[in-house]
Design an enzyme around this catalytic site. Sequence first.
Site, PDB file in Angstrom:
ATOM      1  N   ASP A  28      -5.834   2.379  10.322  1.00  0.00           N
ATOM      2  CA  ASP A  28      -7.281   2.261  10.449  1.00  0.00           C
ATOM      3  C   ASP A  28      -7.582   1.951  11.924  1.00  0.00           C
ATOM      4  O   ASP A  28      -7.661   2.857  12.749  1.00  0.00           O
ATOM      5  CB  ASP A  28      -7.725   1.158   9.475  1.00  0.00           C
ATOM      6  CG  ASP A  28      -9.224   1.091   9.274  1.00  0.00           C
ATOM      7  OD1 ASP A  28      -9.917   2.067   9.586  1.00  0.00           O
ATOM      8  OD2 ASP A  28      -9.718   0.058   8.795  1.00  0.00           O
ATOM      9  N   GLY A  40       0.765  -1.243   0.000  1.00  0.00           N
ATOM     10  CA  GLY A  40       0.000   0.000   0.000  1.00  0.00           C
ATOM     11  C   GLY A  40       0.795   1.292   0.000  1.00  0.00           C
ATOM     12  O   GLY A  40       0.334   2.300  -0.518  1.00  0.00           O
ATOM     13  N   GLU A  93       3.765   4.027   6.109  1.00  0.00           N
ATOM     14  CA  GLU A  93       2.554   3.211   5.889  1.00  0.00           C
ATOM     15  C   GLU A  93       1.532   3.974   5.057  1.00  0.00           C
ATOM     16  O   GLU A  93       1.569   5.207   5.006  1.00  0.00           O
ATOM     17  CB  GLU A  93       1.914   2.894   7.255  1.00  0.00           C
ATOM     18  CG  GLU A  93       1.927   1.452   7.670  1.00  0.00           C
ATOM     19  CD  GLU A  93       1.159   0.474   6.801  1.00  0.00           C
ATOM     20  OE1 GLU A  93       0.904   0.740   5.614  1.00  0.00           O
ATOM     21  OE2 GLU A  93       0.813  -0.598   7.324  1.00  0.00           O
ATOM     22  N   ASP A  94       0.612   3.236   4.448  1.00  0.00           N
ATOM     23  CA  ASP A  94      -0.443   3.898   3.680  1.00  0.00           C
ATOM     24  C   ASP A  94      -1.529   4.458   4.586  1.00  0.00           C
ATOM     25  O   ASP A  94      -1.933   5.603   4.466  1.00  0.00           O
ATOM     26  CB  ASP A  94      -1.049   2.939   2.624  1.00  0.00           C
ATOM     27  CG  ASP A  94      -1.569   1.627   3.215  1.00  0.00           C
ATOM     28  OD1 ASP A  94      -1.373   1.358   4.421  1.00  0.00           O
ATOM     29  OD2 ASP A  94      -2.169   0.842   2.451  1.00  0.00           O
ATOM     30  N   ASP A 136      -5.849  -0.243  -2.255  1.00  0.00           N
ATOM     31  CA  ASP A 136      -6.589  -1.075  -3.203  1.00  0.00           C
ATOM     32  C   ASP A 136      -7.976  -1.454  -2.715  1.00  0.00           C
ATOM     33  O   ASP A 136      -8.270  -1.430  -1.512  1.00  0.00           O
ATOM     34  CB  ASP A 136      -5.824  -2.373  -3.457  1.00  0.00           C
ATOM     35  CG  ASP A 136      -5.908  -3.327  -2.262  1.00  0.00           C
ATOM     36  OD1 ASP A 136      -5.575  -2.905  -1.128  1.00  0.00           O
ATOM     37  OD2 ASP A 136      -6.344  -4.485  -2.449  1.00  0.00           O
ATOM     38  N   PHE A 175     -14.433   3.710   3.271  1.00  0.00           N
ATOM     39  CA  PHE A 175     -13.462   2.927   2.509  1.00  0.00           C
ATOM     40  C   PHE A 175     -12.983   3.718   1.295  1.00  0.00           C
ATOM     41  O   PHE A 175     -13.779   4.284   0.558  1.00  0.00           O
ATOM     42  CB  PHE A 175     -14.082   1.596   2.061  1.00  0.00           C
ATOM     43  CG  PHE A 175     -13.049   0.662   1.507  1.00  0.00           C
ATOM     44  CD1 PHE A 175     -12.232  -0.074   2.348  1.00  0.00           C
ATOM     45  CD2 PHE A 175     -12.866   0.557   0.132  1.00  0.00           C
ATOM     46  CE1 PHE A 175     -11.247  -0.902   1.834  1.00  0.00           C
ATOM     47  CE2 PHE A 175     -11.879  -0.276  -0.385  1.00  0.00           C
ATOM     48  CZ  PHE A 175     -11.078  -1.015   0.469  1.00  0.00           C
ATOM     49  N   ILE A 176     -11.667   3.745   1.125  1.00  0.00           N
ATOM     50  CA  ILE A 176     -11.095   4.510   0.012  1.00  0.00           C
ATOM     51  C   ILE A 176     -10.165   3.637  -0.841  1.00  0.00           C
ATOM     52  O   ILE A 176      -9.689   2.587  -0.385  1.00  0.00           O
ATOM     53  CB  ILE A 176     -10.305   5.730   0.534  1.00  0.00           C
ATOM     54  CG1 ILE A 176      -9.273   5.285   1.598  1.00  0.00           C
ATOM     55  CG2 ILE A 176     -11.199   6.775   1.154  1.00  0.00           C
ATOM     56  CD1 ILE A 176      -7.943   5.839   1.332  1.00  0.00           C
ATOM     57  N   LYS A 200      -7.536   7.201   9.997  1.00  0.00           N
ATOM     58  CA  LYS A 200      -8.979   7.329  10.238  1.00  0.00           C
ATOM     59  C   LYS A 200      -9.150   7.434  11.759  1.00  0.00           C
ATOM     60  O   LYS A 200      -9.264   6.410  12.436  1.00  0.00           O
ATOM     61  CB  LYS A 200      -9.716   6.081   9.731  1.00  0.00           C
ATOM     62  CG  LYS A 200      -9.770   5.937   8.211  1.00  0.00           C
ATOM     63  CD  LYS A 200     -10.540   4.673   7.823  1.00  0.00           C
ATOM     64  CE  LYS A 200     -10.530   4.424   6.336  1.00  0.00           C
ATOM     65  NZ  LYS A 200     -11.036   3.081   5.970  1.00  0.00           N
ATOM     66  N   ARG A 219      -4.734   0.579  -7.064  1.00  0.00           N
ATOM     67  CA  ARG A 219      -3.524   1.126  -6.427  1.00  0.00           C
ATOM     68  C   ARG A 219      -2.849   2.184  -7.290  1.00  0.00           C
ATOM     69  O   ARG A 219      -2.145   3.051  -6.792  1.00  0.00           O
ATOM     70  CB  ARG A 219      -2.508   0.007  -6.161  1.00  0.00           C
ATOM     71  CG  ARG A 219      -2.942  -1.014  -5.118  1.00  0.00           C
ATOM     72  CD  ARG A 219      -1.742  -1.868  -4.720  1.00  0.00           C
ATOM     73  NE  ARG A 219      -2.124  -3.082  -4.013  1.00  0.00           N
ATOM     74  CZ  ARG A 219      -2.363  -3.138  -2.700  1.00  0.00           C
ATOM     75  NH1 ARG A 219      -2.278  -2.060  -1.954  1.00  0.00           N
ATOM     76  NH2 ARG A 219      -2.698  -4.290  -2.134  1.00  0.00           N
TER      77      ARG A 219
HETATM   78  P1  IMP Z   1      -5.570  -1.603  10.595  1.00  0.00           P
HETATM   79  O1  IMP Z   1      -4.799  -2.761  11.128  1.00  0.00           O
HETATM   80  O2  IMP Z   1      -7.043  -1.727  10.933  1.00  0.00           O
HETATM   81  O3  IMP Z   1      -5.036  -0.259  11.035  1.00  0.00           O
HETATM   82  O4  IMP Z   1      -5.548  -1.694   9.022  1.00  0.00           O
HETATM   83  C1  IMP Z   1      -4.512  -1.225   8.250  1.00  0.00           C
HETATM   84  C2  IMP Z   1      -4.533  -1.814   6.855  1.00  0.00           C
HETATM   85  O5  IMP Z   1      -5.874  -2.013   6.372  1.00  0.00           O
HETATM   86  C3  IMP Z   1      -3.892  -0.838   5.881  1.00  0.00           C
HETATM   87  O6  IMP Z   1      -2.503  -1.027   5.792  1.00  0.00           O
HETATM   88  C4  IMP Z   1      -4.629  -1.126   4.592  1.00  0.00           C
HETATM   89  O7  IMP Z   1      -3.984  -2.146   3.883  1.00  0.00           O
HETATM   90  C5  IMP Z   1      -5.994  -1.616   5.022  1.00  0.00           C
HETATM   91  N1  IMP Z   1      -7.021  -0.548   4.933  1.00  0.00           N
HETATM   92  C6  IMP Z   1      -7.625   0.081   5.959  1.00  0.00           C
HETATM   93  N2  IMP Z   1      -8.530   0.983   5.530  1.00  0.00           N
HETATM   94  C7  IMP Z   1      -8.509   0.903   4.172  1.00  0.00           C
HETATM   95  C8  IMP Z   1      -9.242   1.603   3.129  1.00  0.00           C
HETATM   96  O8  IMP Z   1     -10.102   2.482   3.350  1.00  0.00           O
HETATM   97  N3  IMP Z   1      -8.923   1.244   1.842  1.00  0.00           N
HETATM   98  C9  IMP Z   1      -7.996   0.284   1.546  1.00  0.00           C
HETATM   99  N4  IMP Z   1      -7.300  -0.380   2.488  1.00  0.00           N
HETATM  100  C10 IMP Z   1      -7.558  -0.075   3.791  1.00  0.00           C
END
Ligand code: IMP
Length: 177
Positions: free
Chosen positions: A106, A48, A102-103, A162, A155-156, A134, A168
């Site tokens: 969440d 990402g 990181e991208d 992706d 969701f984006i 977020k 991507r």
């Molecule tokens: P976390 O562990 O919940 O913080 O999730 C992080 C990972 O979820 C990121 O590195 C992304 O790969 C994926 N992710 C979370 N939100 C989105 C979104 O809105 N679009 C695409 N991928 C997401």
Amino acid sequence: MASVKIKDKVFNLSIPEETIIGQVKRVAAEINRDLADSNPIFLCVLNGAFMFAGDLMKHVNIPSEISFVKLSSYSGTESTGRVKQLIGLSDTLRGRTVVIVEDIVDTGLTMLRLLDLIREHEPKEVRICSLLVKPDKLKVDLHIDYVAMEIPNEFIVGYGLDYDGQGRNLPAIYTVE
Ligand code: IMP
């Protein structure tokens, strides 16, 4: 492009490319200011963060290195279920200032696991740099040193992120309709 269709979903433009690049430059300037004497090693988390890391590094002008890592999930035998492992790390992190690129953060669970895995390598310091956060979804106590943009809990796709493997390559960020 005002909207894109990816598989079964329509996504509408929410953050134009110019806005993203402006924020990426601001983050790079903060890093240049804070880490000028640290010779940091940037760890780009694939897949990402590839586009973010590419643009960010064009504006980082201090002595530094970049490396690329991936988190792979596997089903563990323990009751904890899926455990994420760090793969692709070839450089030593011992005693270094590490900047995780990181991208998106969440829930923050992925970042927490990443921090644990990186700290096993005994770096001097670990900083977190995320393109997106977020805040409403964040459910762990995490200090994110550098954030390009905060977004609502939707969701984006695009700019590295992706939907089911696609989108991507989009140069801007699109939100699901
Ligand atoms: P976390 O562990 O919940 O913080 O999730 C992080 C990972 O979820 C990121 O590195 C992304 O790969 C994926 N992710 C979370 N939100 C989105 C979104 O809105 N679009 C695409 N991928 C997401």
